[in-house]
Write an enzyme that holds these catalytic residues in place. Structure first.
Site, short mmCIF file in Angstrom:
data_model
loop_
_atom_site.label_atom_id
_atom_site.label_comp_id
_atom_site.label_asym_id
_atom_site.label_seq_id
_atom_site.Cartn_x
_atom_site.Cartn_y
_atom_site.Cartn_z
N GLU A 276 33.50 -14.53 45.05
CA GLU A 276 32.14 -13.99 45.07
C GLU A 276 31.22 -14.81 44.17
OE1 GLU A 276 30.03 -9.65 44.07
OE2 GLU A 276 32.03 -10.14 43.31
N LYS A 333 26.45 -8.08 51.65
CA LYS A 333 27.13 -6.91 51.13
C LYS A 333 26.28 -5.66 51.36
CE LYS A 333 29.32 -5.20 46.87
NZ LYS A 333 29.59 -5.51 45.43
N CYS A 387 33.86 -7.65 46.87
CA CYS A 387 34.18 -6.92 45.64
C CYS A 387 34.38 -5.43 45.87
CB CYS A 387 33.10 -7.19 44.58
SG CYS A 387 33.52 -6.61 42.93
#
Length: 514
Positions: A276, A333, A387
């Site tokens: 990430e 995301k 994540c």
């Protein structure tokens, strides 16, 4: 009139404990439950802690005191198992360090309210242990969804070291919560006089969970002819990651790992995965950096994390660089971290100069549209997870179609070096089991891993080490029942059972029943 358990309610023979003894024991039971979580993985203590929690419920007079017992168990559990939550606040201790104790107390105390409510609602029924099992399971389901949800360290996750965890592929994590608490409730009832039958039933249920888990565990796959994937782990500590003098060091490290030759006799990677936010520039300014990555990768596509911006805001994103250059896939995301990637009621908190830990603009990042499956060419399709998104079973199950693999990129440097990174890895393994799909996990500081559809870790790069790892990509396993149904069956069962229990209790209180 004193608040006392009704006759025949399952508490007969268990004398109440005074609060000065009961509440510390409840906190201790919560801590023992937490020992079932990584990095300890003492699953037998985790189960014993749940048995102790139900026993404490049995020796609590009821009413608000039951709520206090449940809340104290939750406080001990969440406070102990989620102690890593203070780590992000000490990355810039001078600015945000003061928030750390408030974050831990607020998170543990807030999540414990779900357990306290379950204990309170179960304390006055005719069959309180049955009610507790159902209400506690429903509280965990609510914890996964309410206020965007936070299903970290759900009840059954302590089963990961043993075959019982394979049940999540059939009934999901919430169904296994129900079965786990039922077994704990029966074992707790065995501790009272005349509880032998309950104890035998509890042992039978545990035997079924273990035996069924063994049968549900898929056999190891033959990976001899499978394409190879490479995970890159630069090990950039969070307090150094964006240091202008350190950025070139970490970038050079990732480029060297990307262009490294495979081990002698090994095949060249068909995909390279970076963690990430691997690129120090916003996407629209990252052209020269992306060219260097493409050159280092040669004919291999690279999947990596990058931040980007447009007129709508900032995004925490993932891209796939095609061989020869160019972005062939983009994912934003969508499940953001409250208070970390965005601020609820940002204008209100701004009055006290409180901003999110990772906010790039007022209010933080902008969420993407939702789960998205991306085409990885000859490797098949992938569901990207950035994540925090790998914590949510329902998000993985919400993919528009079944992919061939799961790919998680993450920056667990925020979580410190003790429990957080290992708990995050454990949840990635459970997502793989639920779906019967392999998981590729690239973490900035670790733990990076290739995981098969049974949750087995095939290769790993240890926490706190820089390096890369090549491994064959496991193929998809069976299309699991949970991947088809999601949480709906377990949720419906809980609601129907609670409704039936409530209706039965009301009928028994009528004059005719008396």
């Amino acid at each position: 009139m004193p608040d006392r358990p009704a006759a025949g309610d399952g508490r007969r023979g268990a004398g109440p404990l005074p609060g000065w003894m009961r509440l510390p024991l409840a906190v201790l039971a919560g801590v023992v439950i937490g020992l079932g979580q990584p990095p300890y993985d003492l699953w037998y203590l985790g189960f014993a802690g749940y048995v102790a929690a139900v026993w404490l419920f049995l020796v609590t007079p009821g009413g608000l005191r039951s709520a206090g017992t449940g809340w104290a168990v939750g406080l001990g559990y969440f406070g102990f198992s989620m102690g890593w939550i203070v780590e992000p606040f000490f990355v810039d201790a001078a600015v945000t360090g003061w928030m750390a104790p408030f974050a831990l107390i607020g998170l543990a105390g807030g999540l414990a309210l779900f357990w306290g409510l379950a204990f309170r609602l179960s304390s006055q029924g005719r069959y309180p242990v049955i009610g507790l099992v159902l209400a506690w399971s429903l509280a965990e389901l609510a914890r996964a969804y309410v206020f965007t949800g936070f299903p970290w360290a759900l009840v059954p996750y302590f089963w990961l070291p043993v075959p019982v965890i394979q049940w999540v592929s059939v009934v999901g994590p919430h169904g296994l919560t129900l079965l786990t608490l039922a077994a704990a409730g029966l074992c707790a009832l065995a501790l009272r006089p005349g509880g032998a039958r309950a104890g035998l039933a509890g042992l039978a249920l545990l035997a079924a969970l273990f035996g069924g888990g063994v049968l549900l565990t898929p056999a190891a796959q033959d990976l001899a002819a499978r394409p190879v994937v490479r995970l890159v782990q630069p090990n950039a500590p969070q307090h150094e990651k964006w240091d202008p003098q350190k950025i070139p060091v970490f970038m050079q490290r990732k480029l060297e790992f990307t262009r490294a030759a495979p081990a002698e006799g090994g095949a060249a990677p068909a995909l390279i995965v970076w963690p990430e936010t691997s690129v120090p520039n916003l996407l629209h300014r990252a052209g020269p950096t992306l060219d260097r990555i493409t050159e280092a990768a040669g004919n291999t596509p690279v999947l990596l994390g990058v931040q980007r911006a447009d007129q709508a805001g900032y995004y925490n994103s993932l891209i796939v660089l095609a061989p020869g250059g160019g972005v062939q896939a983009l994912y934003d995301k969508h499940h953001l971290v409250p208070f970390g990637e965005y601020m609820p009621a940002a204008a209100l908190f701004a009055r006290w100069n409180i901003a999110g830990l990772a906010a790039r603009a007022e209010g933080g990042y902008t969420p993407g549209p939702g789960p998205q499956v991306i085409d990885m060419g000859p490797l098949g399709s992938a569901l990207p997870l950035i994540c925090y998104e790998a914590v949510f079973p329902q998000d993985v199950n919400g993919a528009p179609l079944r992919p061939d693999m799961l790919i998680q990129i993450t920056n667990d440097a925020w979580f410190g070096t003790w429990s957080g990174p290992f708990q995050h890895l454990a949840q990635a393994r459970i997502r793989a089991i639920e779906q019967g799909l392999p998981m590729l996990r690239a973490a900035n500081t670790g733990v990076s891993a290739v995981i098969d559809g049974a949750g087995r870790v095939l290769v790993t790069i240890p926490l706190g080490e820089a390096g890369f790892a090549d491994a064959p990509l496991p193929p998809p396993m069976r299309h699991t029942p949970y991947s088809r149904t999601g949480d709906l069956p377990a949720g419906l069962l809980m609601f129907v059972a609670i409704a039936a229990l409530w209706a039965g209790s009301r009928r028994r209180r009528t004059p005719e029943s008396d």
